[in-house]
Design an enzyme around this catalytic site. Structure first.
Site, PDB file in Angstrom:
ATOM      1  N   ALA A   1     -12.766  -3.039  -3.275  1.00  0.00           N
ATOM      2  CA  ALA A   1     -13.975  -2.178  -3.718  1.00  0.00           C
ATOM      3  C   ALA A   1     -14.090  -0.805  -2.692  1.00  0.00           C
ATOM      4  CB  ALA A   1     -15.125  -2.910  -2.344  1.00  0.00           C
ATOM      5  N   TYR A   2     -14.388  -0.317  -2.639  1.00  0.00           N
ATOM      6  CA  TYR A   2     -14.613   1.687  -1.727  1.00  0.00           C
ATOM      7  C   TYR A   2     -15.373   0.940   0.031  1.00  0.00           C
ATOM      8  CZ  TYR A   2     -14.754   6.236  -0.341  1.00  0.00           C
ATOM      9  OH  TYR A   2     -15.203   7.368   0.277  1.00  0.00           O
TER      10      TYR A   2
ATOM     11  N   TYR B   1     -23.314   4.150   0.882  1.00  0.00           N
ATOM     12  CA  TYR B   1     -22.094   3.013   0.443  1.00  0.00           C
ATOM     13  C   TYR B   1     -22.948   2.021  -0.201  1.00  0.00           C
ATOM     14  CZ  TYR B   1     -20.047  -0.925   1.318  1.00  0.00           C
ATOM     15  OH  TYR B   1     -18.757  -2.576   1.544  1.00  0.00           O
TER      16      TYR B   1
END
Length: 293
Positions: A60-61, A125
């Protein structure tokens, strides 16, 4: 069963690999350098080569603030990547457990968010992680599970708990936010749930499942508990509002997740966050001291 864990260099990825190995499972862990989940060719090559029964996507970022100015990049990793993994899993008849986050919710509730509560992310996000959830559900609806977690800390990598351990040793007092409420969660407990869940994905366990420790606390509560367990005076922690620490991405005021689906599936109930922290803290402290010059 044969397991493939992506994002295996991160906190949860490492714990997941360790948990599976401890259970005697066959597991391959791939970090970002080993597998770029945004590359269709790389994803196809990995599934064809390792021939897993279950993929656990921990890649994941996670730079929440950076995503506000780099949402396109965050979307590639958090949105496009999970979709590609799910598409490949469908082609190779592989189950998928995808890790998501509380940030898919608005964070303005007053009671715990159920698994079927409507999402409403307020950050880049959160939007990109919701895109990943939807990508997995679109491509692999009958053989995937979406595991949402929050407020993670662990032995490996940076976390709020480690920051408080360091702060206790170096500072007389520390200011901590007291108007954000959530569930401090040990990543090892999430890894154990993932390991329990794997054999059931595609059977009775599909869709969304929440994976946090139980109870709730503010960051201030958590910091005080860390100090107490270290044998330090909790009053050295001072409460402040969120405005004291302005961030590009707004933090959810309320991130408590309900565990109704977990109960309905007959999975073990989550333990209280204080009990998990009590077990985890000595290990995290030992690792912190080992890494501190």
């Amino acid at each position: 069963m044969r397991w493939l864990v992506t994002g295996a260099g991160g906190m949860l990825g490492r714990d997941t690999v360790e948990e599976l190995l401890a259970r005697g499972e066959q597991v391959t862990g791939l970090g970002h350098a080993d597998l770029d989940i945004t590359s269709p060719e790389a994803v196809d090559h990995a599934l064809a080569g390792y021939d897993p029964d279950v993929v656990v996507n921990c890649a994941a970022y996670t730079a929440v603030d950076d995503a506000e100015t780099d949402e396109e990049r965050a979307l590639r990793v958090n949105g496009d990547g999970p979709r590609l993994l799910a598409r490949a899993c469908a082609a190779y008849d592989v189950r998928l457990i995808h890790v998501s986050t509380d940030y898919v919710f608005a964070g303005d509730a007053r009671t715990p968010y159920s698994e079927d509560a409507p999402p409403g992310p307020r950050t880049a996000y959160g939007r990109t992680k919701l895109a990943g959830e939807r990508g997995v559900s679109d491509e692999l609806p009958a053989a995937s599970a979406l595991v949402r977690t929050a407020w993670l800390y662990g032995v490996h990598g940076r976390s709020f708990v480690r920051t408080m351990i360091e702060a206790e040793a170096r500072r007389d007092t520390v200011d901590v936010v007291d108007d954000q409420r959530g569930q401090p969660t040990w990543s090892a407990d999430v890894a154990a749930l993932v390991a329990d869940l794997g054999p059931r994905v595609g059977r009775d366990a599909t869709g969304v499942l929440h994976a946090t420790n139980s109870g709730e606390a503010t960051w201030y509560d958590l910091a005080r508990e860390v100090f107490r367990l270290l044998g330090a005076d909790p009053d050295r922690v001072r409460p402040v509002p969120s405005e004291a620490f302005p961030r590009p991405a707004a933090r959810p005021a309320y991130s408590v997740l309900a565990h109704g689906r977990r109960q309905r599936l007959g999975l073990a109930p989550p333990r209280d966050w204080r009990a998990a922290l009590h077990e985890a803290l000595p290990r995290i402290r030992k690792e912190t001291l080992r890494e501190t010059p």
